[in-house]
Design a protein around this motif. Sequence first.
Motif, PDB file in Angstrom:
ATOM      1  N   LYS A  48       0.962  -1.124   0.005  1.00 53.75           N
ATOM      2  CA  LYS A  48      -0.152   0.001  -0.052  1.00 53.75           C
ATOM      3  C   LYS A  48       0.823   1.227  -0.127  1.00 53.75           C
ATOM      4  CE  LYS A  48      -3.141   2.099   3.162  1.00 53.75           C
ATOM      5  NZ  LYS A  48      -4.051   2.106   4.478  1.00 53.75           N
ATOM      6  N   ALA A  49       0.358   2.325  -0.744  1.00 50.31           N
ATOM      7  CA  ALA A  49       1.226   3.395  -0.710  1.00 50.31           C
ATOM      8  C   ALA A  49       0.848   4.281   0.480  1.00 50.31           C
ATOM      9  CB  ALA A  49       0.773   4.426  -2.066  1.00 50.31           C
ATOM     10  N   SER A  50       1.895   5.123   1.079  1.00 46.79           N
ATOM     11  CA  SER A  50       1.827   5.609   2.079  1.00 46.79           C
ATOM     12  C   SER A  50       2.827   6.879   1.945  1.00 46.79           C
ATOM     13  CB  SER A  50       2.471   4.935   3.343  1.00 46.79           C
ATOM     14  OG  SER A  50       3.725   4.670   3.384  1.00 46.79           O
ATOM     15  N   GLY A  51       2.403   7.916   2.872  1.00 45.12           N
ATOM     16  CA  GLY A  51       3.581   9.044   2.733  1.00 45.12           C
ATOM     17  C   GLY A  51       4.684   8.792   3.206  1.00 45.12           C
ATOM     18  N   PHE A  52       5.178   7.766   4.089  1.00 49.59           N
ATOM     19  CA  PHE A  52       6.378   7.576   4.436  1.00 49.59           C
ATOM     20  C   PHE A  52       7.016   6.692   3.573  1.00 49.59           C
ATOM     21  CE2 PHE A  52       9.525   4.622   6.541  1.00 49.59           C
ATOM     22  CZ  PHE A  52      10.290   5.493   7.025  1.00 49.59           C
ATOM     23  N   ARG A  53       6.368   5.808   2.674  1.00 56.88           N
ATOM     24  CA  ARG A  53       6.999   4.973   1.517  1.00 56.88           C
ATOM     25  C   ARG A  53       7.391   6.100   0.659  1.00 56.88           C
ATOM     26  NH1 ARG A  53       4.413  -0.509   0.438  1.00 56.88           N
ATOM     27  NH2 ARG A  53       6.260  -0.657  -0.778  1.00 56.88           N
ATOM     28  N   THR A  54       6.577   6.883   0.118  1.00 51.76           N
ATOM     29  CA  THR A  54       6.721   7.845  -0.747  1.00 51.76           C
ATOM     30  C   THR A  54       8.089   8.656  -0.547  1.00 51.76           C
ATOM     31  OG1 THR A  54       4.631   8.079  -1.365  1.00 51.76           O
ATOM     32  CG2 THR A  54       5.814   9.832  -2.260  1.00 51.76           C
ATOM     33  N   TRP A  55       8.109   9.077   0.829  1.00 53.15           N
ATOM     34  CA  TRP A  55       9.187  10.005   1.168  1.00 53.15           C
ATOM     35  C   TRP A  55      10.559   9.425   1.124  1.00 53.15           C
ATOM     36  CZ3 TRP A  55      12.784   9.212   5.584  1.00 53.15           C
ATOM     37  CH2 TRP A  55      13.476  10.256   5.728  1.00 53.15           C
ATOM     38  N   VAL A  56      10.528   7.923   1.624  1.00 57.54           N
ATOM     39  CA  VAL A  56      11.673   7.192   1.297  1.00 57.54           C
ATOM     40  C   VAL A  56      12.055   6.971   0.024  1.00 57.54           C
ATOM     41  CG1 VAL A  56      12.506   4.810   1.792  1.00 57.54           C
ATOM     42  CG2 VAL A  56      11.531   5.840   3.556  1.00 57.54           C
ATOM     43  N   ARG A  57      11.291   6.722  -0.777  1.00 54.93           N
ATOM     44  CA  ARG A  57      11.455   6.471  -2.349  1.00 54.93           C
ATOM     45  C   ARG A  57      12.098   7.785  -3.117  1.00 54.93           C
ATOM     46  NH1 ARG A  57       9.079   2.058  -4.677  1.00 54.93           N
ATOM     47  NH2 ARG A  57       8.775   3.005  -6.567  1.00 54.93           N
ATOM     48  N   MET A  58      11.454   8.844  -2.330  1.00 57.69           N
ATOM     49  CA  MET A  58      11.959  10.387  -2.876  1.00 57.69           C
ATOM     50  C   MET A  58      13.284  10.585  -2.625  1.00 57.69           C
ATOM     51  SD  MET A  58      11.026  12.836  -4.781  1.00 57.69           S
ATOM     52  CE  MET A  58      11.570  14.559  -4.877  1.00 57.69           C
ATOM     53  N   GLN A  59      13.781  10.061  -1.189  1.00 55.18           N
ATOM     54  CA  GLN A  59      15.133  10.369  -0.824  1.00 55.18           C
ATOM     55  C   GLN A  59      16.027   9.445  -1.741  1.00 55.18           C
ATOM     56  OE1 GLN A  59      16.257  12.142   1.955  1.00 55.18           O
ATOM     57  NE2 GLN A  59      14.184  12.995   1.728  1.00 55.18           N
ATOM     58  N   HIS A  60      15.764   8.323  -1.927  1.00 51.79           N
ATOM     59  CA  HIS A  60      16.418   7.410  -3.024  1.00 51.79           C
ATOM     60  C   HIS A  60      16.583   8.071  -4.355  1.00 51.79           C
ATOM     61  CE1 HIS A  60      16.803   3.912  -0.359  1.00 51.79           C
ATOM     62  NE2 HIS A  60      15.757   3.866  -0.018  1.00 51.79           N
ATOM     63  N   ALA A  61      15.603   8.554  -4.890  1.00 51.79           N
ATOM     64  CA  ALA A  61      15.475   9.292  -6.115  1.00 51.79           C
ATOM     65  C   ALA A  61      16.553  10.459  -6.227  1.00 51.79           C
ATOM     66  CB  ALA A  61      14.194   9.593  -6.416  1.00 51.79           C
ATOM     67  N   MET A  62      16.292  11.291  -4.927  1.00 49.71           N
ATOM     68  CA  MET A  62      17.375  12.574  -4.880  1.00 49.71           C
ATOM     69  C   MET A  62      18.657  12.016  -4.855  1.00 49.71           C
ATOM     70  SD  MET A  62      14.920  15.201  -2.609  1.00 49.71           S
ATOM     71  CE  MET A  62      14.939  14.138  -1.183  1.00 49.71           C
ATOM     72  N   ARG A  63      18.969  10.779  -4.292  1.00 51.73           N
ATOM     73  CA  ARG A  63      20.418  10.692  -4.038  1.00 51.73           C
ATOM     74  C   ARG A  63      20.971  10.021  -5.438  1.00 51.73           C
ATOM     75  NH1 ARG A  63      18.403   9.827   1.286  1.00 51.73           N
ATOM     76  NH2 ARG A  63      19.818  10.744   2.734  1.00 51.73           N
ATOM     77  N   SER A  64      20.181   9.536  -6.107  1.00 58.95           N
ATOM     78  CA  SER A  64      20.518   8.699  -7.581  1.00 58.95           C
ATOM     79  C   SER A  64      20.923   9.632  -8.625  1.00 58.95           C
ATOM     80  CB  SER A  64      19.280   7.761  -7.957  1.00 58.95           C
ATOM     81  OG  SER A  64      18.292   8.747  -8.546  1.00 58.95           O
ATOM     82  N   PRO A  65      21.545   9.085  -9.740  1.00 56.72           N
ATOM     83  CA  PRO A  65      21.817  10.061 -10.763  1.00 56.72           C
ATOM     84  C   PRO A  65      20.870  10.248 -11.500  1.00 56.72           C
ATOM     85  CG  PRO A  65      23.020   7.921 -11.128  1.00 56.72           C
ATOM     86  CD  PRO A  65      22.042   7.780  -9.682  1.00 56.72           C
ATOM     87  N   PRO A  68      19.598  14.511 -11.468  1.00 58.95           N
ATOM     88  CA  PRO A  68      20.491  15.251 -12.471  1.00 58.95           C
ATOM     89  C   PRO A  68      20.101  14.891 -14.035  1.00 58.95           C
ATOM     90  CG  PRO A  68      21.637  14.617 -10.852  1.00 58.95           C
ATOM     91  CD  PRO A  68      20.249  13.669 -10.725  1.00 58.95           C
ATOM     92  N   ALA A  69      19.829  13.550 -14.347  1.00 54.59           N
ATOM     93  CA  ALA A  69      19.913  13.083 -15.821  1.00 54.59           C
ATOM     94  C   ALA A  69      18.700  13.589 -16.417  1.00 54.59           C
ATOM     95  CB  ALA A  69      19.829  11.420 -15.870  1.00 54.59           C
ATOM     96  N   LEU A  70      17.589  14.137 -15.752  1.00 53.97           N
ATOM     97  CA  LEU A  70      16.469  14.909 -16.488  1.00 53.97           C
ATOM     98  C   LEU A  70      17.003  16.282 -17.145  1.00 53.97           C
ATOM     99  CD1 LEU A  70      13.910  14.483 -13.601  1.00 53.97           C
ATOM    100  CD2 LEU A  70      14.113  13.280 -15.749  1.00 53.97           C
ATOM    101  N   ASP A  71      18.098  16.769 -16.943  1.00 51.31           N
ATOM    102  CA  ASP A  71      18.614  17.831 -17.310  1.00 51.31           C
ATOM    103  C   ASP A  71      17.791  19.245 -17.270  1.00 51.31           C
ATOM    104  OD1 ASP A  71      21.081  18.796 -18.356  1.00 51.31           O
ATOM    105  OD2 ASP A  71      20.487  18.595 -20.426  1.00 51.31           O
ATOM    106  N   ASP A  72      17.117  19.438 -15.998  1.00 55.33           N
ATOM    107  CA  ASP A  72      16.259  20.369 -15.772  1.00 55.33           C
ATOM    108  C   ASP A  72      17.022  21.309 -14.771  1.00 55.33           C
ATOM    109  OD1 ASP A  72      14.310  22.180 -14.612  1.00 55.33           O
ATOM    110  OD2 ASP A  72      12.595  20.669 -14.812  1.00 55.33           O
ATOM    111  N   SER A  73      17.194  22.360 -14.935  1.00 52.07           N
ATOM    112  CA  SER A  73      18.050  23.358 -14.277  1.00 52.07           C
ATOM    113  C   SER A  73      17.467  23.647 -12.968  1.00 52.07           C
ATOM    114  CB  SER A  73      18.481  24.703 -14.892  1.00 52.07           C
ATOM    115  OG  SER A  73      17.228  25.251 -15.333  1.00 52.07           O
ATOM    116  N   THR A  74      16.180  23.851 -12.856  1.00 51.78           N
ATOM    117  CA  THR A  74      15.622  24.371 -11.719  1.00 51.78           C
ATOM    118  C   THR A  74      15.548  23.156 -10.783  1.00 51.78           C
ATOM    119  OG1 THR A  74      14.002  25.805 -13.031  1.00 51.78           O
ATOM    120  CG2 THR A  74      13.126  24.998 -10.835  1.00 51.78           C
ATOM    121  N   ILE A  75      15.312  21.735 -11.174  1.00 56.36           N
ATOM    122  CA  ILE A  75      15.258  20.653 -10.419  1.00 56.36           C
ATOM    123  C   ILE A  75      16.844  20.624  -9.994  1.00 56.36           C
ATOM    124  CG2 ILE A  75      15.349  18.208 -10.487  1.00 56.36           C
ATOM    125  CD1 ILE A  75      12.856  18.330 -12.137  1.00 56.36           C
ATOM    126  N   ASN A  76      17.782  20.819 -10.605  1.00 54.46           N
ATOM    127  CA  ASN A  76      19.328  20.613 -10.364  1.00 54.46           C
ATOM    128  C   ASN A  76      19.677  21.637  -9.349  1.00 54.46           C
ATOM    129  OD1 ASN A  76      19.521  18.428 -12.008  1.00 54.46           O
ATOM    130  ND2 ASN A  76      20.240  19.500 -13.615  1.00 54.46           N
TER     131      ASN A  76
END
Length: 104
Positions: A48-65, A68-76
Amino acid sequence: MIILYLTLLVAGVIAFALSYVAQFRLARLMRERYPQHWKIIAEPESGKASGFRTWVRMQHAMRSPAMPALDDSTINQWLRLWRYSPWFGWLCWLAALAMRLLLR
């Protein structure tokens, strides 16, 4: 000296707050600009999706390459702020602590 001490403490608090705000700003930008990528982050493969699981997955995404591979200057920019502002916050707090210990 008290002004410098208080400035370091406040700068540390602001740096930590900016790191916290950057996470939410990154999530919002991902939802708006890259909904197909956000779907991968927000919807788990199993369970089941939860706020905590989304936060953890977002943390993993922010630490991964991947972000930055999206090449969006605002996100970078927000990603850099998220990555380096805690370091600046700790530096300010440790400098304030050193001032307090050395000027006793």
